[in-house]
Design a protein around this motif. Structure first.
Motif, PDB file in Angstrom:
ATOM      1  N   CYS A  49     -41.560   2.486   0.585  1.00 33.73           N
ATOM      2  CA  CYS A  49     -41.285   3.865   0.846  1.00 33.73           C
ATOM      3  C   CYS A  49     -42.229   4.743  -0.328  1.00 33.73           C
ATOM      4  O   CYS A  49     -42.588   4.373  -1.432  1.00 33.73           O
ATOM      5  CB  CYS A  49     -39.837   4.430   0.384  1.00 33.73           C
ATOM      6  N   ASN A  51     -41.649   7.419  -1.837  1.00 31.01           N
ATOM      7  CA  ASN A  51     -40.684   8.174  -2.856  1.00 31.01           C
ATOM      8  C   ASN A  51     -40.848   7.243  -3.965  1.00 31.01           C
ATOM      9  O   ASN A  51     -41.680   7.409  -4.907  1.00 31.01           O
ATOM     10  CB  ASN A  51     -39.612   8.440  -2.484  1.00 31.01           C
ATOM     11  N   CYS A  52     -39.967   6.134  -4.022  1.00 25.49           N
ATOM     12  CA  CYS A  52     -39.931   5.083  -5.051  1.00 25.49           C
ATOM     13  C   CYS A  52     -39.740   3.806  -4.526  1.00 25.49           C
ATOM     14  O   CYS A  52     -38.667   2.983  -4.976  1.00 25.49           O
ATOM     15  CB  CYS A  52     -38.747   5.433  -5.989  1.00 25.49           C
ATOM     16  N   ASP A  53     -40.646   3.472  -3.665  1.00 27.13           N
ATOM     17  CA  ASP A  53     -40.710   1.938  -3.415  1.00 27.13           C
ATOM     18  C   ASP A  53     -39.542   1.380  -2.501  1.00 27.13           C
ATOM     19  O   ASP A  53     -39.418   0.175  -2.581  1.00 27.13           O
ATOM     20  CB  ASP A  53     -41.384   1.020  -4.688  1.00 27.13           C
ATOM     21  N   GLY A  54     -38.695   1.950  -1.974  1.00 26.34           N
ATOM     22  CA  GLY A  54     -37.689   1.409  -1.153  1.00 26.34           C
ATOM     23  C   GLY A  54     -38.131   0.685  -0.047  1.00 26.34           C
ATOM     24  O   GLY A  54     -39.062   1.015   0.651  1.00 26.34           O
ATOM     25  N   CYS A  68     -35.176   6.328   4.864  1.00 25.31           N
ATOM     26  CA  CYS A  68     -35.105   5.294   3.711  1.00 25.31           C
ATOM     27  C   CYS A  68     -33.737   4.940   3.264  1.00 25.31           C
ATOM     28  O   CYS A  68     -33.139   5.956   3.155  1.00 25.31           O
ATOM     29  CB  CYS A  68     -36.159   6.007   2.739  1.00 25.31           C
ATOM     30  N   ILE A  70     -32.785   4.120   0.354  1.00 25.88           N
ATOM     31  CA  ILE A  70     -32.733   4.332  -0.950  1.00 25.88           C
ATOM     32  C   ILE A  70     -32.196   6.171  -1.080  1.00 25.88           C
ATOM     33  O   ILE A  70     -31.266   5.917  -1.676  1.00 25.88           O
ATOM     34  CB  ILE A  70     -33.766   4.239  -1.809  1.00 25.88           C
ATOM     35  N   CYS A  71     -33.205   6.928  -0.915  1.00 29.32           N
ATOM     36  CA  CYS A  71     -32.852   8.392  -1.131  1.00 29.32           C
ATOM     37  C   CYS A  71     -32.906   9.171   0.123  1.00 29.32           C
ATOM     38  O   CYS A  71     -32.915  10.373   0.097  1.00 29.32           O
ATOM     39  CB  CYS A  71     -33.646   8.828  -2.233  1.00 29.32           C
ATOM     40  N   ASN A  72     -33.023   8.264   1.444  1.00 30.80           N
ATOM     41  CA  ASN A  72     -32.965   9.163   2.597  1.00 30.80           C
ATOM     42  C   ASN A  72     -34.086   9.656   2.999  1.00 30.80           C
ATOM     43  O   ASN A  72     -33.643  10.621   3.873  1.00 30.80           O
ATOM     44  CB  ASN A  72     -31.559   9.875   2.594  1.00 30.80           C
TER      45      ASN A  72
HETATM   46  S1  FES Z   1     -37.132   5.209  -2.152  1.00 28.44           S
HETATM   47 FE1  FES Z   1     -37.284   5.939  -0.203  1.00 28.44          FE
HETATM   48  S2  FES Z   1     -36.575   8.006  -0.204  1.00 28.44           S
HETATM   49 FE2  FES Z   1     -36.310   7.209  -2.276  1.00 28.44          FE
END
Ligand code: FES
Length: 113
Positions: A49, A51-54, A68, A70-72
């Motif tokens: 991802c 955002n933060c690698d999810g 995603c 992790i944080c959607n």
């Molecule tokens: S890691 Fe994907 S939305 Fe945060």
């Protein structure tokens, strides 16, 4: 990227991937998520991802996007872009179906004939 700049590799068949789900393949140290929509469209994105690698392969697929886990954040499966107010880009790969077979297009290393 032009079709002939790609190396096409067979990675399995459509039935290997659940509808509205994903399976992953590894290439050159990268994990690539192969998504299948409800309409049996297929998409290939790096399983990271923006955002933060999810692991987006574990997200919920709806229509042509994945949420995603992790944080959607919602990621467009066609172009890898984060949707809505979010900004970011996930690497996408060329992919095609030949009947039930799935072929992944990987960039040819420069100088490979
Ligand atoms: S890691 Fe994907 S939305 Fe945060």
């Amino acid at each position: 990227m032009r079709q002939d700049d790609l190396l096409w590799i067979a990675i399995g068949s459509l039935s290997d991937i659940p509808q509205r789900g994903a399976r992953c393949v590894e290439h050159s140290g990268k994990v690539i998520a192969i998504f299948r929509s409800f309409e049996d469209e297929i998409f290939a994105l790096e399983d990271i991802c923006t955002n933060c690698d999810g692991p987006i392969s574990q997200g919920i697929v709806s229509d042509r996007s994945v949420s995603c886990p992790i944080c959607n954040w919602e990621i467009d499966l066609k172009n890898g872009q984060a949707l809505g107010a979010d900004v970011g880009q996930v690497q996408t790969y060329a992919i095609q179906r030949q009947e039930q077979d799935i072929l992944l297009g990987l960039p040819l290393a420069r100088g490979v004939a």
